[in-house]
Design a protein around this motif. Structure first.
Motif, PDB file in Angstrom:
ATOM      1  N   ARG A 152       0.811  -1.219   0.000  1.00  0.00           N
ATOM      2  CA  ARG A 152       0.000   0.000   0.000  1.00  0.00           C
ATOM      3  C   ARG A 152       0.842   1.266   0.000  1.00  0.00           C
ATOM      4  O   ARG A 152       0.538   2.238  -0.701  1.00  0.00           O
ATOM      5  CB  ARG A 152      -0.947   0.008   1.196  1.00  0.00           C
ATOM      6  N   VAL A 153       1.929   1.264   0.782  1.00  0.00           N
ATOM      7  CA  VAL A 153       2.734   2.478   0.888  1.00  0.00           C
ATOM      8  C   VAL A 153       3.790   2.570  -0.207  1.00  0.00           C
ATOM      9  O   VAL A 153       4.534   3.550  -0.277  1.00  0.00           O
ATOM     10  CB  VAL A 153       3.396   2.591   2.277  1.00  0.00           C
ATOM     11  N   GLY A 154       3.869   1.549  -1.062  1.00  0.00           N
ATOM     12  CA  GLY A 154       4.741   1.640  -2.227  1.00  0.00           C
ATOM     13  C   GLY A 154       6.172   1.206  -2.007  1.00  0.00           C
ATOM     14  O   GLY A 154       7.078   1.646  -2.734  1.00  0.00           O
ATOM     15  N   ILE A 155       6.415   0.346  -1.027  1.00  0.00           N
ATOM     16  CA  ILE A 155       7.751  -0.193  -0.829  1.00  0.00           C
ATOM     17  C   ILE A 155       7.939  -1.394  -1.755  1.00  0.00           C
ATOM     18  O   ILE A 155       7.154  -2.328  -1.717  1.00  0.00           O
ATOM     19  CB  ILE A 155       7.967  -0.624   0.637  1.00  0.00           C
ATOM     20  N   ALA A 156       8.976  -1.335  -2.588  1.00  0.00           N
ATOM     21  CA  ALA A 156       9.184  -2.426  -3.549  1.00  0.00           C
ATOM     22  C   ALA A 156      10.665  -2.555  -3.858  1.00  0.00           C
ATOM     23  O   ALA A 156      11.399  -1.560  -3.857  1.00  0.00           O
ATOM     24  CB  ALA A 156       8.392  -2.138  -4.827  1.00  0.00           C
ATOM     25  N   PRO A 157      11.155  -3.764  -4.123  1.00  0.00           N
ATOM     26  CA  PRO A 157      10.382  -5.006  -4.105  1.00  0.00           C
ATOM     27  C   PRO A 157      10.180  -5.520  -2.689  1.00  0.00           C
ATOM     28  O   PRO A 157      10.929  -5.168  -1.772  1.00  0.00           O
ATOM     29  CB  PRO A 157      11.267  -5.969  -4.893  1.00  0.00           C
ATOM     30  N   ILE A 158       9.159  -6.333  -2.511  1.00  0.00           N
ATOM     31  CA  ILE A 158       8.915  -7.009  -1.237  1.00  0.00           C
ATOM     32  C   ILE A 158       9.476  -8.425  -1.356  1.00  0.00           C
ATOM     33  O   ILE A 158       9.165  -9.143  -2.302  1.00  0.00           O
ATOM     34  CB  ILE A 158       7.414  -7.061  -0.915  1.00  0.00           C
ATOM     35  N   LYS A 159      10.291  -8.792  -0.384  1.00  0.00           N
ATOM     36  CA  LYS A 159      10.864 -10.131  -0.380  1.00  0.00           C
ATOM     37  C   LYS A 159      10.439 -10.855   0.887  1.00  0.00           C
ATOM     38  O   LYS A 159      10.396 -10.254   1.970  1.00  0.00           O
ATOM     39  CB  LYS A 159      12.394 -10.065  -0.454  1.00  0.00           C
ATOM     40  N   LEU A 160      10.120 -12.123   0.732  1.00  0.00           N
ATOM     41  CA  LEU A 160       9.776 -12.963   1.870  1.00  0.00           C
ATOM     42  C   LEU A 160      10.907 -13.955   2.103  1.00  0.00           C
ATOM     43  O   LEU A 160      11.287 -14.693   1.196  1.00  0.00           O
ATOM     44  CB  LEU A 160       8.469 -13.720   1.610  1.00  0.00           C
ATOM     45  N   ASN A 161      11.445 -13.970   3.315  1.00  0.00           N
ATOM     46  CA  ASN A 161      12.533 -14.880   3.669  1.00  0.00           C
ATOM     47  C   ASN A 161      11.962 -16.138   4.302  1.00  0.00           C
ATOM     48  O   ASN A 161      11.273 -16.068   5.326  1.00  0.00           O
ATOM     49  CB  ASN A 161      13.495 -14.217   4.649  1.00  0.00           C
ATOM     50  N   VAL A 162      12.263 -17.281   3.708  1.00  0.00           N
ATOM     51  CA  VAL A 162      11.763 -18.561   4.197  1.00  0.00           C
ATOM     52  C   VAL A 162      12.956 -19.465   4.498  1.00  0.00           C
ATOM     53  O   VAL A 162      13.652 -19.909   3.588  1.00  0.00           O
ATOM     54  CB  VAL A 162      10.853 -19.252   3.149  1.00  0.00           C
ATOM     55  N   VAL A 163      13.218 -19.708   5.774  1.00  0.00           N
ATOM     56  CA  VAL A 163      14.258 -20.669   6.146  1.00  0.00           C
ATOM     57  C   VAL A 163      13.649 -22.056   5.996  1.00  0.00           C
ATOM     58  O   VAL A 163      12.688 -22.405   6.686  1.00  0.00           O
ATOM     59  CB  VAL A 163      14.750 -20.437   7.584  1.00  0.00           C
ATOM     60  N   LEU A 164      14.200 -22.827   5.071  1.00  0.00           N
ATOM     61  CA  LEU A 164      13.620 -24.133   4.758  1.00  0.00           C
ATOM     62  C   LEU A 164      14.161 -25.189   5.724  1.00  0.00           C
ATOM     63  O   LEU A 164      15.370 -25.342   5.884  1.00  0.00           O
ATOM     64  CB  LEU A 164      13.961 -24.514   3.321  1.00  0.00           C
ATOM     65  N   MET A 165      13.249 -25.915   6.372  1.00  0.00           N
ATOM     66  CA  MET A 165      13.625 -26.909   7.378  1.00  0.00           C
ATOM     67  C   MET A 165      12.913 -28.226   7.106  1.00  0.00           C
ATOM     68  O   MET A 165      11.690 -28.274   7.040  1.00  0.00           O
ATOM     69  CB  MET A 165      13.280 -26.382   8.782  1.00  0.00           C
ATOM     70  N   LYS A 166      13.716 -29.264   6.948  1.00  0.00           N
ATOM     71  CA  LYS A 166      13.181 -30.584   6.648  1.00  0.00           C
ATOM     72  C   LYS A 166      12.262 -31.060   7.772  1.00  0.00           C
ATOM     73  O   LYS A 166      12.594 -30.984   8.946  1.00  0.00           O
ATOM     74  CB  LYS A 166      14.327 -31.576   6.446  1.00  0.00           C
ATOM     75  N   GLY A 167      11.094 -31.530   7.373  1.00  0.00           N
ATOM     76  CA  GLY A 167      10.153 -32.053   8.347  1.00  0.00           C
ATOM     77  C   GLY A 167       9.403 -30.997   9.117  1.00  0.00           C
ATOM     78  O   GLY A 167       8.570 -31.313   9.978  1.00  0.00           O
ATOM     79  N   MET A 168       9.654 -29.723   8.786  1.00  0.00           N
ATOM     80  CA  MET A 168       8.973 -28.649   9.503  1.00  0.00           C
ATOM     81  C   MET A 168       8.156 -27.770   8.567  1.00  0.00           C
ATOM     82  O   MET A 168       7.000 -27.489   8.844  1.00  0.00           O
ATOM     83  CB  MET A 168       9.978 -27.816  10.296  1.00  0.00           C
ATOM     84  N   ASN A 169       8.734 -27.343   7.454  1.00  0.00           N
ATOM     85  CA  ASN A 169       7.962 -26.509   6.526  1.00  0.00           C
ATOM     86  C   ASN A 169       8.223 -26.857   5.059  1.00  0.00           C
ATOM     87  O   ASN A 169       7.765 -26.142   4.167  1.00  0.00           O
ATOM     88  CB  ASN A 169       8.238 -25.020   6.762  1.00  0.00           C
ATOM     89  N   ASP A 170       8.944 -27.955   4.789  1.00  0.00           N
ATOM     90  CA  ASP A 170       9.255 -28.289   3.404  1.00  0.00           C
ATOM     91  C   ASP A 170       8.029 -28.749   2.619  1.00  0.00           C
ATOM     92  O   ASP A 170       8.059 -28.785   1.392  1.00  0.00           O
ATOM     93  CB  ASP A 170      10.372 -29.334   3.324  1.00  0.00           C
ATOM     94  N   ASP A 171       6.939 -29.085   3.316  1.00  0.00           N
ATOM     95  CA  ASP A 171       5.706 -29.442   2.611  1.00  0.00           C
ATOM     96  C   ASP A 171       4.941 -28.208   2.131  1.00  0.00           C
ATOM     97  O   ASP A 171       3.897 -28.328   1.491  1.00  0.00           O
ATOM     98  CB  ASP A 171       4.802 -30.300   3.501  1.00  0.00           C
ATOM     99  N   GLU A 172       5.467 -27.016   2.402  1.00  0.00           N
ATOM    100  CA  GLU A 172       4.814 -25.770   1.980  1.00  0.00           C
ATOM    101  C   GLU A 172       5.534 -25.103   0.816  1.00  0.00           C
ATOM    102  O   GLU A 172       5.178 -23.983   0.425  1.00  0.00           O
ATOM    103  CB  GLU A 172       4.737 -24.794   3.149  1.00  0.00           C
ATOM    104  N   ILE A 173       6.543 -25.750   0.265  1.00  0.00           N
ATOM    105  CA  ILE A 173       7.302 -25.136  -0.834  1.00  0.00           C
ATOM    106  C   ILE A 173       6.383 -24.715  -1.971  1.00  0.00           C
ATOM    107  O   ILE A 173       6.469 -23.595  -2.492  1.00  0.00           O
ATOM    108  CB  ILE A 173       8.387 -26.112  -1.342  1.00  0.00           C
ATOM    109  N   GLU A 174       5.470 -25.595  -2.361  1.00  0.00           N
ATOM    110  CA  GLU A 174       4.566 -25.271  -3.471  1.00  0.00           C
ATOM    111  C   GLU A 174       3.662 -24.095  -3.130  1.00  0.00           C
ATOM    112  O   GLU A 174       3.358 -23.261  -3.992  1.00  0.00           O
ATOM    113  CB  GLU A 174       3.732 -26.499  -3.828  1.00  0.00           C
ATOM    114  N   ASP A 175       3.215 -24.009  -1.872  1.00  0.00           N
ATOM    115  CA  ASP A 175       2.353 -22.895  -1.463  1.00  0.00           C
ATOM    116  C   ASP A 175       3.091 -21.569  -1.580  1.00  0.00           C
ATOM    117  O   ASP A 175       2.521 -20.555  -2.027  1.00  0.00           O
ATOM    118  CB  ASP A 175       1.877 -23.097  -0.018  1.00  0.00           C
ATOM    119  N   PHE A 176       4.369 -21.552  -1.185  1.00  0.00           N
ATOM    120  CA  PHE A 176       5.151 -20.324  -1.317  1.00  0.00           C
ATOM    121  C   PHE A 176       5.386 -19.982  -2.781  1.00  0.00           C
ATOM    122  O   PHE A 176       5.299 -18.809  -3.176  1.00  0.00           O
ATOM    123  CB  PHE A 176       6.484 -20.460  -0.577  1.00  0.00           C
TER     124      PHE A 176
END
Length: 334
Positions: A152-176
């Motif tokens: 909304r305020v025009g900050i770009a680019p926006i980056k999302l940092n995802v620390v990938l951890m086996k057995g914790m969030n690796d099943d969300e790779i496709e969602d990201f």
């Protein structure tokens, strides 16, 4: 011709990461222990005026890009004031912020007005309960609101940092990855690094980032290399064909990026770190007010900066040329 921050390997350093605090309102599992952390008292932290003096000198040596980190930088009061001070230094072209997003939404407009140009927001899960588990209590809704407010305020680019951890969030790779299809956002997958805790536990969570490209193939997405991301730093960048956004892979262990490293770090208590992983540090505070001595200090720091961090060798107990840091990531300013 002015001196520039060039090291013995020919790497030009035009990027400074500044930790403004070692404190954080979260306790992410890869960054801090749940309890037992000892934080620096306020009088040990560099003041805004001291930080500004250091940046003024470094701008004269070719530094053009800044990133404010922590801990969580937004727990430092009046951060907008510091951003305003830094934005007025001749030569500084870019001021970015790395944040967990909990406090960002309510301050985004003031931060933007003060001179903030870019933001990286940590988001290790899109599932509320899992996000709370990883961050030990964080509210994902506040982070999602911060992403929307940044747009909304025009900050770009926006980056999302995802620390990938086996057995914790690796099943969300496709969602990201799905998030990049219809929004001009960059998702940056980061390998789990055992900074400050070189024990065996990290290996159970470690996952090489080739997994992300494998998931793209499984979904039938054609991921092509992309260099159209401003401030891409150490990331290898890709774009799924037809997507508005992109994704990056930051893999310091399996395929380190040291040969192109262009950054120095200053910890919240005023120490220059030539390399994130090693223990080498130089205190800058006592040189503030003496520009020539401060310049000499930074060139001395560059002189001992290794060609690479040798993290893979160190973690495998192989020969290493420096001593790994005992500071946690939050104490360095990742």
């Amino acid at each position: 011709m002015p001196k520039l921050l060039m090291d013995r390997f020919g790497r030009m350093h035009d990027y400074l990461r500044i930790s403004v605090t070692d404190r954080c309102n979260l306790r992410c599992v890869y960054c801090m222990p749940e309890e037992g952390m000892e934080f620096e008292p306020d009088d040990k932290l560099l003041t805004f005026e001291e930080i500004t003096e250091v940046v003024r000198v470094l701008a004269g040596l070719g530094v053009r890009k800044l990133r404010l980190t922590g801990g969580e930088p937004l727990v430092r009061k009046n951060l907008e004031q510091l951003i305003g001070m830094l934005s007025r230094i001749p030569g500084i072209e870019d001021i970015a912020l790395t944040t967990n997003g909990i406090y960002f939404a309510s301050r985004a407009e003031k931060l933007r007005a003060a001179g903030l140009t870019r933001v990286n927001i940590s988001l290790d899960s899109l599932k509320a309960n899992r996000f709370s588990l990883i961050t030990r209590g964080g509210d994902i809704n506040r982070v999602l609101a911060s992403i929307e407010e940044a747009y909304r305020v025009g900050i770009a680019p926006i980056k999302l940092n995802v620390v990938l951890m086996k057995g914790m969030n690796d099943d969300e790779i496709e969602d990201f990855l799905q998030m990049t299809l219809d929004r001009p956002i960059q998702v940056r997958f980061i390998e789990y690094m055992p900074i400050g805790h070189q024990d065996e536990a990290w290996k159970s969570r470690y996952l090489p980032l080739t997994t992300v490209l494998d998931r793209c193939k499984e979904k039938g997405w054609n991921a092509v290399a992309s260099d159209a991301v401003y401030g891409n730093g150490p990331a290898q960048n890709y774009r799924i064909e037809g997507a508005l956004g992109s994704f990056g892979l930051i893999h310091p262990i399996s395929d380190h990026f040291c040969e192109t490293c262009n950054r120095l770090r200053i910890t919240a208590d005023g120490n220059v770190k030539p390399c994130l992983y090693w223990s080498d540090e130089f205190n800058v505070r006592k040189y503030i007010g003496n520009d020539a001595a401060m310049e000499e200090l930074f060139f001395r720091a560059l002189d001992i900066k290794p060609q690479n961090h040798e993290m893979a060798q160190a973690l495998l107990n192989e020969t290493q040329s420096h001593t790994p840091t005992l500071r946690r990531m939050s104490q360095i300013g990742g």
